[in-house]
Each structure stands twice: as structure tokens, then as C-alpha cells.
Scaffold this motif. Structure first.
Motif, short mmCIF file in Angstrom:
data_model
loop_
_atom_site.label_atom_id
_atom_site.label_comp_id
_atom_site.label_asym_id
_atom_site.label_seq_id
_atom_site.Cartn_x
_atom_site.Cartn_y
_atom_site.Cartn_z
N GLU A 45 0.82 -1.21 0.00
CA GLU A 45 0.00 0.00 0.00
C GLU A 45 0.86 1.26 0.00
OE1 GLU A 45 -2.11 -1.66 3.55
OE2 GLU A 45 -3.91 -0.94 2.51
N TYR A 46 2.16 1.10 -0.05
CA TYR A 46 3.09 2.23 -0.06
C TYR A 46 3.76 2.29 -1.43
CZ TYR A 46 2.42 2.64 4.94
OH TYR A 46 1.86 2.83 6.18
N ASP A 47 3.79 3.48 -2.02
CA ASP A 47 4.28 3.57 -3.39
C ASP A 47 5.57 4.35 -3.55
OD1 ASP A 47 1.87 6.12 -4.51
OD2 ASP A 47 3.24 6.04 -2.81
N ASP A 48 6.03 5.01 -2.52
CA ASP A 48 7.31 5.71 -2.59
C ASP A 48 8.16 5.28 -1.39
OD1 ASP A 48 5.30 8.19 -3.78
OD2 ASP A 48 7.12 7.67 -4.90
N TRP A 49 9.44 5.04 -1.65
CA TRP A 49 10.34 4.50 -0.63
C TRP A 49 11.65 5.27 -0.59
CZ3 TRP A 49 9.02 0.31 2.50
CH2 TRP A 49 7.84 -0.34 2.17
N GLY A 50 12.21 5.36 0.61
CA GLY A 50 13.54 5.88 0.75
C GLY A 50 14.57 4.81 0.46
N GLN A 51 15.84 5.19 0.56
CA GLN A 51 16.92 4.27 0.22
C GLN A 51 17.27 3.32 1.36
OE1 GLN A 51 17.35 7.35 1.22
NE2 GLN A 51 19.10 7.35 2.63
N GLY A 52 16.80 3.63 2.55
CA GLY A 52 17.06 2.78 3.70
C GLY A 52 18.27 3.25 4.49
N THR A 53 18.23 2.99 5.78
CA THR A 53 19.35 3.31 6.66
C THR A 53 19.54 2.16 7.64
OG1 THR A 53 20.29 5.00 8.15
CG2 THR A 53 17.92 4.59 8.33
N GLN A 54 20.79 1.78 7.84
CA GLN A 54 21.10 0.61 8.67
C GLN A 54 21.07 0.98 10.15
OE1 GLN A 54 21.92 -2.74 7.74
NE2 GLN A 54 21.73 -3.09 9.95
N VAL A 55 20.38 0.16 10.92
CA VAL A 55 20.40 0.27 12.37
C VAL A 55 20.94 -1.06 12.91
CG1 VAL A 55 19.00 0.44 14.46
CG2 VAL A 55 18.51 1.92 12.50
N THR A 56 22.00 -0.97 13.68
CA THR A 56 22.61 -2.16 14.26
C THR A 56 22.67 -1.99 15.77
OG1 THR A 56 23.97 -2.50 12.29
CG2 THR A 56 24.61 -3.67 14.30
N VAL A 57 22.09 -2.96 16.48
CA VAL A 57 22.07 -2.92 17.94
C VAL A 57 22.92 -4.08 18.45
CG1 VAL A 57 20.62 -2.88 20.01
CG2 VAL A 57 19.73 -1.98 17.85
N SER A 58 23.97 -3.75 19.17
CA SER A 58 24.86 -4.78 19.68
C SER A 58 24.45 -5.18 21.09
CB SER A 58 26.30 -4.27 19.70
OG SER A 58 26.42 -3.15 20.57
N SER A 59 24.69 -6.44 21.41
CA SER A 59 24.29 -6.96 22.73
C SER A 59 25.40 -6.78 23.76
CB SER A 59 23.92 -8.44 22.61
OG SER A 59 25.00 -9.16 22.08
#
Length: 125
Positions: A111-125
């Protein structure tokens, strides 16, 4: 044509916080929905949260309720995702997206027609 540009991803320890931003430019209308999705390796892209641009109503996935907050700044045409109490399982590429459907909060990626390029989120334990 609509452009979405995300920023704010990075590496953080478990329990930490990050804020993502998504700047919206181009042709838009007053009634649409902005969503944040995420996709971890080997998993489907899933909706994290969404907000109606017109009335500010929101939707959250159960996995992030109470930890994540979506907000918008109409004057700056920007939507934000404040992520607190991050967990390793929040690690993913986060995408902002726009849905032209204005009368309800769209919850599927189709249902979404426009998207960004994405950004990485990394959570370390």
C-alpha cells in the motif's frame, strides 16, 4: 515525483537510543500516510509504525510499542522515528515510505508507493 531521504541510522548498544529522520520532497498531497518499515537479513519487510499526515493518528507494531515513537513536522515535511530501549532484534535496514491512501493507516508494504533508500540500524548486545 516524491523523494524520501532517511538519515540517522548507526550502531548502538542494547538499551540505547537512535532517532531516524525522513525528509519528504516533491509532489505530495495533504492526505497521506508515512510509514517506517524494517527488513532484517532473511526476513520479510515489516511495518514498524505509521502516521497520518493529516490528523496525526498512529499505528505501531506490537514489538515496538512503548519503545518507539513516530512523529512529524509538517513545516519541515519530515517524519521522525525515535527508538528507545533498543534490542539486538531491532537490527535491520529501516525504510521510510509514503502511502497515498489517506483514509486509513496502511499496514502492508504493497500500500506504499514511494520509498527511501534505507538506513542501517545495528544494535549490539
Amino acid at each position: 515525483q516524491v523523494q524520501l531521504v532517511e538519515s540517522g541510522g548507526g550502531l548502538v548498544q542494547a538499551g540505547g537510543s537512535l532517532r531516524l529522520s525522513c525528509a519528504v520532497s516533491g509532489r505530495t498531497f495533504s492526505s497521506y500516510v508515512m510509514g517506517w518499515f524494517r527488513q532484517a537479513p532473511g526476513k520479510e519487510r515489516e511495518l514498524v509504525t505509521a502516521i497520518s499526515w493529516s490528523d496525526g493518528s498512529t499505528h505501531y507494531a506490537d514489538s515496538v510499542k512503548g519503545r518507539f515513537t513516530i512523529s512529524r513536522n509538517n513545516a519541515k515535511n519530515t517524519v521522525y522515528l525515535q527508538m528507545n530501549s533498543l534490542k539486538p532484534e531491532d537490527t535491520a535496514v529501516y525504510y521510510c515510505a509514503k502511502s497515498p491512501i489517506g483514509y486509513k493507516i496502511a499496514t502492508t508494504r504493497y500500500e506504499y508507493d514511494d520509498w527511501g533508500q534505507g538506513t542501517q540500524v545495528t544494535v549490539s548486545s
